[in-house]
Structure formats: structure tokens, C-alpha cells
Design a protein around this motif. Sequence first.
Motif, PDB file in Angstrom:
ATOM      1  N   SER A 161       1.368  -1.262   0.385  1.00  0.00           N
ATOM      2  CA  SER A 161      -0.057   0.052   0.190  1.00  0.00           C
ATOM      3  C   SER A 161       1.508   1.537  -0.049  1.00  0.00           C
ATOM      4  O   SER A 161       2.365   1.112   0.332  1.00  0.00           O
ATOM      5  N   PHE A 162       0.547   2.484  -0.315  1.00  0.00           N
ATOM      6  CA  PHE A 162       0.848   3.441  -0.084  1.00  0.00           C
ATOM      7  C   PHE A 162       1.976   3.855   0.819  1.00  0.00           C
ATOM      8  O   PHE A 162       2.767   4.299   0.990  1.00  0.00           O
ATOM      9  N   LEU A 163       0.654   3.544   1.581  1.00  0.00           N
ATOM     10  CA  LEU A 163       1.829   4.109   3.098  1.00  0.00           C
ATOM     11  C   LEU A 163       2.548   3.615   3.699  1.00  0.00           C
ATOM     12  O   LEU A 163       3.619   3.959   4.363  1.00  0.00           O
ATOM     13  N   GLU A 164       3.095   2.334   3.088  1.00  0.00           N
ATOM     14  CA  GLU A 164       3.859   1.821   3.824  1.00  0.00           C
ATOM     15  C   GLU A 164       4.934   1.765   2.607  1.00  0.00           C
ATOM     16  O   GLU A 164       6.298   1.347   2.793  1.00  0.00           O
ATOM     17  N   LYS A 165       4.803   2.036   1.592  1.00  0.00           N
ATOM     18  CA  LYS A 165       5.779   2.778   0.783  1.00  0.00           C
ATOM     19  C   LYS A 165       6.412   3.645   1.370  1.00  0.00           C
ATOM     20  O   LYS A 165       7.897   3.683   0.775  1.00  0.00           O
ATOM     21  N   ILE A 166       5.996   4.529   1.643  1.00  0.00           N
ATOM     22  CA  ILE A 166       6.646   5.782   2.080  1.00  0.00           C
ATOM     23  C   ILE A 166       7.951   5.456   3.320  1.00  0.00           C
ATOM     24  O   ILE A 166       8.747   5.887   3.163  1.00  0.00           O
ATOM     25  N   TYR A 167       7.694   4.697   3.352  1.00  0.00           N
ATOM     26  CA  TYR A 167       8.092   3.615   4.869  1.00  0.00           C
ATOM     27  C   TYR A 167       8.213   4.038   6.218  1.00  0.00           C
ATOM     28  O   TYR A 167       7.992   3.560   7.327  1.00  0.00           O
ATOM     29  N   LEU A 168       8.243   5.325   6.006  1.00  0.00           N
ATOM     30  CA  LEU A 168       8.209   6.449   7.034  1.00  0.00           C
ATOM     31  C   LEU A 168       7.390   6.066   8.009  1.00  0.00           C
ATOM     32  O   LEU A 168       7.906   6.101   9.606  1.00  0.00           O
ATOM     33  N   PHE A 169       5.811   5.985   7.640  1.00  0.00           N
ATOM     34  CA  PHE A 169       4.858   6.072   8.720  1.00  0.00           C
ATOM     35  C   PHE A 169       5.421   4.371   9.864  1.00  0.00           C
ATOM     36  O   PHE A 169       5.189   4.205  10.766  1.00  0.00           O
ATOM     37  N   GLU A 170       5.672   3.761   8.705  1.00  0.00           N
ATOM     38  CA  GLU A 170       5.877   1.733   9.375  1.00  0.00           C
ATOM     39  C   GLU A 170       7.108   1.816  10.433  1.00  0.00           C
ATOM     40  O   GLU A 170       7.574   1.283  11.071  1.00  0.00           O
ATOM     41  N   ILE A 171       8.266   2.988  10.051  1.00  0.00           N
ATOM     42  CA  ILE A 171       9.795   3.425  10.810  1.00  0.00           C
ATOM     43  C   ILE A 171       8.744   3.991  12.376  1.00  0.00           C
ATOM     44  O   ILE A 171       9.164   2.820  13.109  1.00  0.00           O
ATOM     45  N   PHE A 172       7.802   4.861  11.670  1.00  0.00           N
ATOM     46  CA  PHE A 172       7.897   5.259  13.355  1.00  0.00           C
ATOM     47  C   PHE A 172       6.976   3.940  14.126  1.00  0.00           C
ATOM     48  O   PHE A 172       7.046   4.319  15.446  1.00  0.00           O
ATOM     49  N   LYS A 173       5.931   3.604  13.801  1.00  0.00           N
ATOM     50  CA  LYS A 173       5.414   2.203  14.189  1.00  0.00           C
ATOM     51  C   LYS A 173       6.353   1.863  14.407  1.00  0.00           C
ATOM     52  O   LYS A 173       6.000   1.522  15.656  1.00  0.00           O
ATOM     53  N   GLY A 174       7.352   1.003  14.123  1.00  0.00           N
ATOM     54  CA  GLY A 174       8.672   0.023  14.629  1.00  0.00           C
ATOM     55  C   GLY A 174       9.124   1.172  15.889  1.00  0.00           C
ATOM     56  O   GLY A 174       9.348   0.560  17.189  1.00  0.00           O
ATOM     57  N   MET A 175       9.560   2.082  16.048  1.00  0.00           N
ATOM     58  CA  MET A 175      10.056   3.249  16.892  1.00  0.00           C
ATOM     59  C   MET A 175       8.977   3.433  18.687  1.00  0.00           C
ATOM     60  O   MET A 175       9.780   3.405  18.765  1.00  0.00           O
ATOM     61  N   ARG A 213      18.981   3.419  16.156  1.00  0.00           N
ATOM     62  CA  ARG A 213      19.723   1.804  15.571  1.00  0.00           C
ATOM     63  C   ARG A 213      19.432   0.393  15.644  1.00  0.00           C
ATOM     64  O   ARG A 213      19.231  -0.023  15.227  1.00  0.00           O
ATOM     65  N   TRP A 214      18.902   1.271  17.003  1.00  0.00           N
ATOM     66  CA  TRP A 214      18.155  -0.149  17.598  1.00  0.00           C
ATOM     67  C   TRP A 214      16.779  -0.734  17.366  1.00  0.00           C
ATOM     68  O   TRP A 214      15.733  -1.893  17.642  1.00  0.00           O
ATOM     69  N   THR A 215      16.342  -0.109  16.461  1.00  0.00           N
ATOM     70  CA  THR A 215      14.828  -0.076  15.720  1.00  0.00           C
ATOM     71  C   THR A 215      14.782  -0.930  14.946  1.00  0.00           C
ATOM     72  O   THR A 215      14.433  -2.231  14.037  1.00  0.00           O
ATOM     73  N   LEU A 216      15.742  -0.144  13.409  1.00  0.00           N
ATOM     74  CA  LEU A 216      15.326  -0.152  11.793  1.00  0.00           C
ATOM     75  C   LEU A 216      16.426  -1.262  12.048  1.00  0.00           C
ATOM     76  O   LEU A 216      17.957  -2.030  12.354  1.00  0.00           O
ATOM     77  N   PRO A 217      16.216  -2.915  11.237  1.00  0.00           N
ATOM     78  CA  PRO A 217      17.160  -2.888  10.270  1.00  0.00           C
ATOM     79  C   PRO A 217      18.124  -2.377   9.216  1.00  0.00           C
ATOM     80  O   PRO A 217      17.705  -1.229   9.091  1.00  0.00           O
TER      81      PRO A 217
END
Lengths: 174, 428, 182
Positions: free
Chosen positions: A14-28, B390-394
Amino acid sequence: MSVTVKIMERKGSSFLEKIYLFEIFKGMRVTLGHLWRNLCDNSRLYVRHYPEVKPEITPRWRGRHRLTTHEDGTVKCVACFMCQTNCPAKCIMIEAGERMDGKSEKVPVRFDIDLLECIYCGYCVEACPMDAIRMDTGIFSVTSYDRESVFVGIDELLATKGAFDEEEYKKGGA
Amino acid sequence: MSQLDILLVLLRVAVGAFVPLCFIAVLVWLERRGAAFFQDRAGPNRANIFGFRAAGLVQNAADGIKLIFKEDVIPGHSAHKFYFVLAPLIVFFCALVSFAVVPFADTLVLEGKQYIMQGIPMDLGILWFLAITGFAVYGIILAGWSSHNKYGVLGALRASAQVISYEIPMGLALVSLLVVYGTINLNEIVHFQGKLLFGFIPMWGVVLQPLAAVIFIVSAFAETNRTPFDLAEGESELVAGFHVEYSAMKFALFFMGEYVAMFVSSSIIITLFFGGYQIPWLSTETLVAYAKPVSMLLMGLVPVAAALFCGWMMKNNKSHYDRPNDPRVREAKVYRIIIWMMVVVVEAVLVGYLLYAAGGAADRILVVLLQIVTFLVKTFMMCFVYVWVRWTLPRFRYDQLQLLGWKMLLPLALLNIFITSAVVVALS
Amino acid sequence: MTKKNIRKGALDIMFAEWLFFGLAGLSVLGAIGLILFRHPMNGAMSFVVTLISLAGLYALLSAKLLFAVQLIVYAGAIMSLIIFIIMFLNIQEHDLPDEEGKGLFLLGGAVVITPIALFLYKIVKSLPGSDTKIIGNGFGDVREVGLILFKNWLLPFEIVSILLLVALVGAVVLAGKKGVGK
């Protein structure tokens, strides 16, 4: 027999996932949650404070070896060389001598195990026909400042006692 | 040169040179303890001096001593030993010098003279940063090449190609930013960000230029060779990348250079996008005008913060197993005494200021100190983001890295320049 | 007080002069090194020294933008690409060509260049006594240079940029693999 095929949904298109940024924020957010939890109360860390708090050793654990004795304190080993022959790491060195007390014909004069060579596979224990060698001492940390002290001889192997009682050992191990 | 001049030059040099150096220790500590807490571990918490562990900071001292006394190996197969020795020096020196233009407080006016609060009083601003970070590539290339090691060469190839290609989106993101600010002087940029948008939002770069902020921060991560772009030292494939052959203090120089670079790029990000040393909604003039209420507020806040911190510390600084006469509890008690003594000193200074020195020069000095603290806190938070990411992303794959740089960030940065210029022209 | 100031001013000029001589000497040494070193990496690094000391000379002339551009573009970007390529090629000692008759070439070159050098020396000597002053405020600053560039020299500037674009496209065309994906 039919093969069951399960088609997994492919994520990340999906578009939001392809931007990466929001997914990165979720992981963070997930990692920050862990940090915050541990920062607020560090007794909840999933760690064992090792040298002070020892791990629990089960009877099946293959620790450092020991040689067992008969009831009267004489050595059970008959120097049959089964363990030495079986050893894949070739760390056992036995020297046989004549046995005088009539329990058997031979007795080990020397029984050396090089713990630096040992791979703790337990084949010696399984090979032994007399149940003379066991790995139930519960010693899991073999460390020293020199090589000589981890080259254990017959006296040290006989002196170490098992960490578990007989019944527990039988139930767990052999 | 009056005594005041000399004192202020000393202050500038101290903040300009020693703060990055001190931050090495802080950042290594932050990286280790942060990593541990992110992963539900404890991190280094055993090294101590007479039972004082300083939350694990003592471990850094132990590592430093270890690195100093280790054997310094120069590999015999290296044909260019001069470059081998030169490379870590270049990396460390470039990282340190690039901090020289970052303003850590507003210009201090004392006795009618202006003192610019940055390492070297020079108005090249962001250009200096770009120039010096470009040089760090030499260190990486020379290190990898002169160690004559396949891992080293591969790591240097990756690192330098990455740094060179990410400099372009970084520079382009800066262009649109400079169009908005209309200056390259970092102090003026920070002044600009002190204004308010619609009267209530601070005009920070991240508000005015969100796209440029994203591009710049991503490129800054790549420039400093940090995860997710740290394939230059991808330990699973390259062992350690360009510094495989280095040992002892030469390795330490690379290591420290990496952390200084992280500190400097955090401070640049702060200065460009997050208002630099500005306290939000409180510009320098406001602070100077209302110095008395601000210091009274501080007098109230400092004990509260200390009490909260002490409570947290007493709860957490103890052994989590049976230990007679727990030394960690004793340690925490000593820390508590020290913290309260510091609070008393701060309160005494503030009371002295309010009674005797309020109004005039002391106001300005108080404001400068406040701004230095703000700057350091903001930079620390940005460094924390580095650690956090660093400790979140691969790690990225190498082609993904270059694709991101050339096919996403570069067009986006160009687009951003066009949009920004159009808006600026339309508004002016 | 005034005497002290004058002495301090003289000291400043002395300092600037020493800086000039040092940087000029360094740049000449770097250029000589570029020619004389056998290994390309040594040559490239000495050229970097030349470029940096030239940037220092610009800074002495208070041309700030030129100083920064020299560092960013020449010393930072172009030379680091060249060194990157040298590392990429991984040239060993035995890969280097034999330089037979190097001395002869040097001698011949010196003979050819000497008259030109003498000529240049004469020109420099005949220059009127230099009375350098900083022209206006903000000379060499980003704003001033930008204004001049985009007001008085807009057409040449754009032509040069198109030339660079053509070179860029040409490089891409030359480097692009033919017949891939067909």
C-alpha cells in the motif's frame, strides 16, 4: 495425500507502507515502549544477574564429568576403554592396571580428560557398561587461568560428587 | 584583549572543542544502555570505582584505558603506512572541526561588545559544515585502501560511495532551506526560527520545511554511517569494514570520530530544523526582558526535578537479588546527597542573582547559560533519536540504499526546491 | 595606545604575509609532488594539499564563498571521487609503468619553461605597487557573489550550466550499457 497450500497475504504494497516513514515510526513506537517500561522499573528486565544468580540446572544437563564409585568407595571403572574408543573428540586418556581387590580384572591407573578438547556430547556416558562415568556434576562453567587445571585426572574426577540424587538422575537422564 | 575577551574565548573553545569530546562518553553510554533497555537487557552495569558506577559511565573509562594500553598494530603487509596512520586522524579531526560553526547560544552583548557564541567566529555557517564533512571521506577511503585488506577495501568502497551520493540530496535539501531562511549564517538561521508562525507555532525549520527535514535527517544518518545505513561496517559480511586492521588508539580515533560526527550532525539538525538554542516561544529578547520571573520559575522547578529524579533513582538503583548490605543502595544514597547539594548551589546562585545582580549584564549571562543548556538538551535528544533508530531498524541492502538516495531523495529534494522557491517568490 | 595599535596592525600584516608564504609554498610543493610521485595515490593526495592551500589563499583574500566552494567542490567532491577511483582500481607497484628517461624529460621541460618563467617574472615585476583594499562591505560574501552572478553574468552562467548538463548527459550515454534488456 494432497498438499495444502496456504497463500500468505503479501504486505508492504500500500502507498503508506511504501513511504516507509510511517512504518518506521510504528516500529520506533514499539521499541520506545520497551525502553520506557525498562526505564521506569528496571526490575522487569528479562535478564538473570548471572554470577550472583545461577541458572537452574536439570539432571539431563551434561556438565563436567565425574567417575562413580561402588558403595565401599572403590572405583566402578573397569578400564574397558569403551568411552575412550567412543569419544569423538579424543579427549579421554586411560591407562589400565591390574586390579587386586577381586571386583574385576582391570582398574584405571590413569584416567585423564582434557576438558578443552571435550565437546560435552555425552557419548562416554552412554557407552559406559558400568555406569562408571557420569556428567551430572552440574558444573557448567569450566574456566581457569592455565591449561593444566582443566586437564583433570582420576583423583579430581573421583572427588567430585553428583549434584542430583540417584532417583532424580535416573528419571531425568538414563 | 581585556580579561573578559580572554574569558569568553576560553568559554568558546571549551564548548566548541570539549563538549563534543565529552559527548563521546555520553553517547557511548547512551548507545550501550539505550540498546540494552530497548532490548530488555541491563547493559554494562558492573564496572565501578569504589562501588560508584555512575549509571555505567565508568565502563567507558575502563574501555578507554584498555584501548590506550593495547598494542598498536600497523600491519606489515600495508605498503602505505603513512596513509594508514593519517586516516583516523583525518576522520576524527574533520568531525571535531565541523562543530566549530554551530552557535550554541545567542550573541552575547557585554559592555557594548558582541561575542558570537560559536567555536570559531566565522560566518560561513552551513557551507563550512558541508566542506568539512566532505573531507571525512578521505579518511575512510585512505583507511580502507591502505590497510590492504579485502574487507577494508569493500567497507571503504561502500562507505565512501554512500557518503558521496548522500551529500547530494543533503545539499539540495539545504538549498530549499536556505531559500526560506535567506542566509547561510547559522546564528541568523536560529534567530529566524525564534519567530512565531500565525502567532503561536514556533517557526522551526521542521514546520516550514517538513520534506527538507526528512531528506536532511535521512541523509545525515547516511553521512554518519549509522544504522539503517551502516553497511560500511556490516559486521556479518565485512567484519568491521574500513577499520578492520586498526587497533588500540587508532581504532579508538575512528570510534570517537563516529560519535563526534553523530553529535555534530545532531547539532546541525537541531540548528537547522528544531530552533537551535532557542527555547520555544521564548526568544532571546523576551528572556532578557523577563529574566527575573524566569529565574524564579527555575528556582521552583529545579528542586521538583531533583526530587523526581531522586525518587526514580532510589527505586531503580538497587540489586535485584539477595545481597546483604546492598552497595547499590548505598551508592544511590550518596548520589542523592550530591544531587541535593547541587540543587542548593544552583538555588544559592539564583538567589544571589535575584538579590544583587538582576538587571544588566547578569541577565544576559543567565540567558546565554539557559540557551547553552537548551542546546545541549536538544542535541542530546537528537542523539537519542540516532540510537533509537539504530536499535529499531534493520540494515538496508546496498542497492536499496543507493536507490533510496538517487531515486527517492534526490527527486524529492529537487521538487522541494521548486515548490519552496515558488512559494517564497509568491509571498514576497 | 596608538603606537601599540600600529604595532599590532603591523603584526597582523606580518602574520597574513607569513600565512600567504606558507600556503603558497605548500601549494607549489603539492603541485611538484603531483608531478613527481610515482604512485597515483601519492600524486592525488599532494594535489589535495595544493587545492586546500589554494582555498587558504582565497580565504586570505577574504573571498569567503570561493574558499567554501573550493573546499566543497574541488577538494571535497572532485578529488574524493578521483581518490575513490584510484582505490577502486587497486593499483600495485608492479602495475605502474616504467618511467625511463624521466630525468631527460624533466631537463627538456625545464629548458622549455625557463624563458616563459622569466617572461612571467618580468610581468609580475612590472605590476604597479599593489595597494590592496577590501572593496566594499561583504565582498566575496555569498550574497554579493550571488547578486553579481545572477544580475550581470546571468547568460554566461546559464550557458555554462547547460554545458555541464550536456557533459553529464554525454557521460551517462557513454557509460550506459548497450543492448541490455533487449
